[in-house]
Design a protein around this motif. Structure first.
Motif, PDB file in Angstrom:
ATOM      1  N   THR A  25       0.724  -1.000   0.084  1.00  9.80           N
ATOM      2  CA  THR A  25      -0.002   0.048  -0.080  1.00  9.80           C
ATOM      3  C   THR A  25       0.729   1.531  -0.170  1.00  9.80           C
ATOM      4  O   THR A  25       2.632   1.409  -0.253  1.00  9.80           O
ATOM      5  CB  THR A  25      -0.601  -0.114   1.220  1.00  9.80           C
ATOM      6  N   GLU A  26       0.667   1.932  -0.353  1.00  3.63           N
ATOM      7  CA  GLU A  26       1.244   3.574  -0.518  1.00  3.63           C
ATOM      8  C   GLU A  26       0.108   4.912  -0.762  1.00  3.63           C
ATOM      9  O   GLU A  26      -1.157   4.274  -1.505  1.00  3.63           O
ATOM     10  CB  GLU A  26       1.910   3.706  -1.212  1.00  3.63           C
ATOM     11  N   ARG A  27       0.351   5.436   0.255  1.00  2.00           N
ATOM     12  CA  ARG A  27      -0.386   7.008  -0.224  1.00  2.00           C
ATOM     13  C   ARG A  27       0.356   8.410  -0.874  1.00  2.00           C
ATOM     14  O   ARG A  27       1.535   8.206  -0.956  1.00  2.00           O
ATOM     15  CB  ARG A  27      -0.255   7.678   0.749  1.00  2.00           C
ATOM     16  N   VAL A  28      -0.556   8.659  -1.928  1.00  2.00           N
ATOM     17  CA  VAL A  28       0.515   9.442  -3.222  1.00  2.00           C
ATOM     18  C   VAL A  28      -0.510  10.360  -3.059  1.00  2.00           C
ATOM     19  O   VAL A  28      -1.692   9.971  -3.302  1.00  2.00           O
ATOM     20  CB  VAL A  28       0.152   8.935  -4.670  1.00  2.00           C
ATOM     21  N   SER A  29      -0.082  11.702  -2.966  1.00  2.00           N
ATOM     22  CA  SER A  29      -0.364  12.678  -3.483  1.00  2.00           C
ATOM     23  C   SER A  29      -0.418  13.109  -5.381  1.00  2.00           C
ATOM     24  O   SER A  29       0.272  12.761  -5.732  1.00  2.00           O
ATOM     25  CB  SER A  29       0.300  13.745  -3.158  1.00  2.00           C
ATOM     26  N   LEU A  30      -1.994  13.573  -5.460  1.00  2.00           N
ATOM     27  CA  LEU A  30      -2.101  13.474  -6.918  1.00  2.00           C
ATOM     28  C   LEU A  30      -1.749  14.980  -7.273  1.00  2.00           C
ATOM     29  O   LEU A  30      -1.727  15.473  -6.291  1.00  2.00           O
ATOM     30  CB  LEU A  30      -3.710  13.667  -7.212  1.00  2.00           C
ATOM     31  N   PRO A  31      -1.106  15.135  -8.246  1.00  2.00           N
ATOM     32  CA  PRO A  31      -0.240  16.350  -8.956  1.00  2.00           C
ATOM     33  C   PRO A  31      -1.061  17.192  -9.277  1.00  2.00           C
ATOM     34  O   PRO A  31      -3.004  17.048  -8.818  1.00  2.00           O
ATOM     35  CB  PRO A  31      -0.131  15.899 -10.459  1.00  2.00           C
ATOM     36  N   ASP A  32      -1.210  18.664  -8.768  1.00  2.00           N
ATOM     37  CA  ASP A  32      -2.004  20.066  -8.971  1.00  2.00           C
ATOM     38  C   ASP A  32      -2.407  19.765 -10.178  1.00  2.00           C
ATOM     39  O   ASP A  32      -1.616  19.468 -11.410  1.00  2.00           O
ATOM     40  CB  ASP A  32      -1.198  21.247  -8.512  1.00  2.00           C
ATOM     41  N   THR A  33      -3.553  19.954 -10.496  1.00  2.00           N
ATOM     42  CA  THR A  33      -4.368  19.941 -12.335  1.00  2.00           C
ATOM     43  C   THR A  33      -4.927  21.069 -12.368  1.00  2.00           C
ATOM     44  O   THR A  33      -5.285  21.922 -11.325  1.00  2.00           O
ATOM     45  CB  THR A  33      -4.900  18.549 -11.643  1.00  2.00           C
ATOM     46  N   HIS A  34      -5.595  21.569 -13.362  1.00  2.00           N
ATOM     47  CA  HIS A  34      -6.297  22.979 -13.689  1.00  2.00           C
ATOM     48  C   HIS A  34      -7.351  22.655 -13.500  1.00  2.00           C
ATOM     49  O   HIS A  34      -8.168  21.417 -13.884  1.00  2.00           O
ATOM     50  CB  HIS A  34      -5.867  23.504 -15.015  1.00  2.00           C
ATOM     51  N   PRO A  35      -8.156  23.693 -12.913  1.00  2.00           N
ATOM     52  CA  PRO A  35      -9.596  22.709 -12.559  1.00  2.00           C
ATOM     53  C   PRO A  35     -10.767  23.061 -14.152  1.00  2.00           C
ATOM     54  O   PRO A  35      -9.934  23.186 -14.859  1.00  2.00           O
ATOM     55  CB  PRO A  35     -10.072  24.570 -12.226  1.00  2.00           C
ATOM     56  N   SER A  36     -11.748  22.613 -14.336  1.00  2.00           N
ATOM     57  CA  SER A  36     -12.149  22.396 -15.110  1.00  2.00           C
ATOM     58  C   SER A  36     -12.619  23.573 -16.039  1.00  2.00           C
ATOM     59  O   SER A  36     -12.452  24.711 -14.825  1.00  2.00           O
ATOM     60  CB  SER A  36     -12.923  21.422 -15.128  1.00  2.00           C
ATOM     61  N   PRO A  37     -13.368  23.559 -17.480  1.00  2.00           N
ATOM     62  CA  PRO A  37     -13.299  25.473 -17.701  1.00  2.00           C
ATOM     63  C   PRO A  37     -14.541  25.507 -16.864  1.00  2.00           C
ATOM     64  O   PRO A  37     -14.526  26.491 -17.124  1.00  2.00           O
ATOM     65  CB  PRO A  37     -13.574  24.531 -19.122  1.00  2.00           C
ATOM     66  N   THR A  38     -15.749  24.888 -16.749  1.00  2.00           N
ATOM     67  CA  THR A  38     -16.896  25.110 -16.349  1.00  2.00           C
ATOM     68  C   THR A  38     -16.901  25.616 -14.461  1.00  2.00           C
ATOM     69  O   THR A  38     -15.818  24.175 -13.752  1.00  2.00           O
ATOM     70  CB  THR A  38     -17.688  24.198 -16.641  1.00  2.00           C
ATOM     71  N   PRO A  39     -17.173  26.128 -13.831  1.00  2.00           N
ATOM     72  CA  PRO A  39     -17.076  26.049 -12.852  1.00  2.00           C
ATOM     73  C   PRO A  39     -18.154  25.229 -11.667  1.00  2.00           C
ATOM     74  O   PRO A  39     -19.112  24.179 -12.295  1.00  2.00           O
ATOM     75  CB  PRO A  39     -17.666  27.855 -12.228  1.00  2.00           C
ATOM     76  N   SER A  40     -17.309  25.161 -10.929  1.00  2.00           N
ATOM     77  CA  SER A  40     -17.604  23.404 -10.207  1.00  2.00           C
ATOM     78  C   SER A  40     -17.005  23.841  -8.426  1.00  2.00           C
ATOM     79  O   SER A  40     -15.916  23.735  -7.841  1.00  2.00           O
ATOM     80  CB  SER A  40     -17.189  22.340 -10.689  1.00  2.00           C
ATOM     81  N   SER A  41     -17.422  23.433  -7.587  1.00  2.00           N
ATOM     82  CA  SER A  41     -17.253  23.527  -6.179  1.00  2.00           C
ATOM     83  C   SER A  41     -16.598  22.347  -5.680  1.00  2.00           C
ATOM     84  O   SER A  41     -16.119  21.864  -4.630  1.00  2.00           O
ATOM     85  CB  SER A  41     -18.735  23.011  -5.375  1.00  2.00           C
ATOM     86  N   ASN A  42     -16.187  21.355  -6.963  1.00  2.00           N
ATOM     87  CA  ASN A  42     -15.810  19.682  -6.674  1.00  2.00           C
ATOM     88  C   ASN A  42     -14.316  20.275  -7.139  1.00  2.00           C
ATOM     89  O   ASN A  42     -14.008  21.217  -7.928  1.00  2.00           O
ATOM     90  CB  ASN A  42     -15.803  18.766  -7.897  1.00  2.00           C
ATOM     91  N   PRO A  43     -13.238  19.550  -6.485  1.00  2.00           N
ATOM     92  CA  PRO A  43     -11.696  20.093  -6.564  1.00  2.00           C
ATOM     93  C   PRO A  43     -11.339  19.441  -7.964  1.00  2.00           C
ATOM     94  O   PRO A  43     -12.002  18.772  -9.004  1.00  2.00           O
ATOM     95  CB  PRO A  43     -10.844  18.915  -5.161  1.00  2.00           C
ATOM     96  N   PRO A  44     -10.242  19.434  -8.385  1.00  2.00           N
ATOM     97  CA  PRO A  44     -10.007  19.445 -10.005  1.00  2.00           C
ATOM     98  C   PRO A  44      -9.236  17.745  -9.469  1.00  2.00           C
ATOM     99  O   PRO A  44      -9.322  17.464  -8.929  1.00  2.00           O
ATOM    100  CB  PRO A  44      -8.556  20.733  -9.992  1.00  2.00           C
ATOM    101  N   ALA A  45     -10.007  17.153 -11.220  1.00  2.00           N
ATOM    102  CA  ALA A  45      -9.831  15.961 -11.029  1.00  2.00           C
ATOM    103  C   ALA A  45      -8.099  15.459 -11.577  1.00  2.00           C
ATOM    104  O   ALA A  45      -7.813  16.039 -12.694  1.00  2.00           O
ATOM    105  CB  ALA A  45     -10.703  15.316 -12.177  1.00  2.00           C
TER     106      ALA A  45
END
Length: 103
Positions: A25-45
């Motif tokens: 098992t390993e904890r992995v930080s997801l890299p910084d991604t750009h938000p989607s072009p449409t506004p959303s309250s969800n974090p970048p995917a």
């Protein structure tokens, strides 16, 4: 020491993937991604299709890249049929499912 708030996932390694990394098992930080072009309250995917490259880069000089090229994925205990449709936001448990042979 600087703290980052990047979302994290837990990766579970089985069989050849565990052998390649020396981990189960390993904890992995997801890299910084750009938000989607449409506004959303969800974090970048982060696309699941990019995870193999991210993991292989974390484990250079191993056979992990080759193992991942032939493996399947499960996210939160559900097998993924089409990795192109899955985006990680953090908090997920992602399992590397290596091919098995039987007879």
């Amino acid at each position: 020491m600087t703290s980052t708030n990047y979302p994290e996932i837990t990766v579970l390694y089985f069989a050849a993937a565990s052998t390649a990394t020396g981990l189960t098992t390993e904890r992995v930080s997801l890299p910084d991604t750009h938000p989607s072009p449409t506004p959303s309250s969800n974090p970048p995917a982060f696309p699941l299709t990019s995870l193999a490259d991210l993991l292989a880069a974390r484990h250079p000089r191993t056979a992990l890249a080759e193992v991942l090229a032939h493996s399947s994925w499960a996210v939160d205990e559900e097998m993924v049929d089409d990795p192109c449709t899955v985006f990680l936001r953090g908090g997920e448990e992602v399992a590397v499912i290596c091919p098995v042979s039987g007879g």
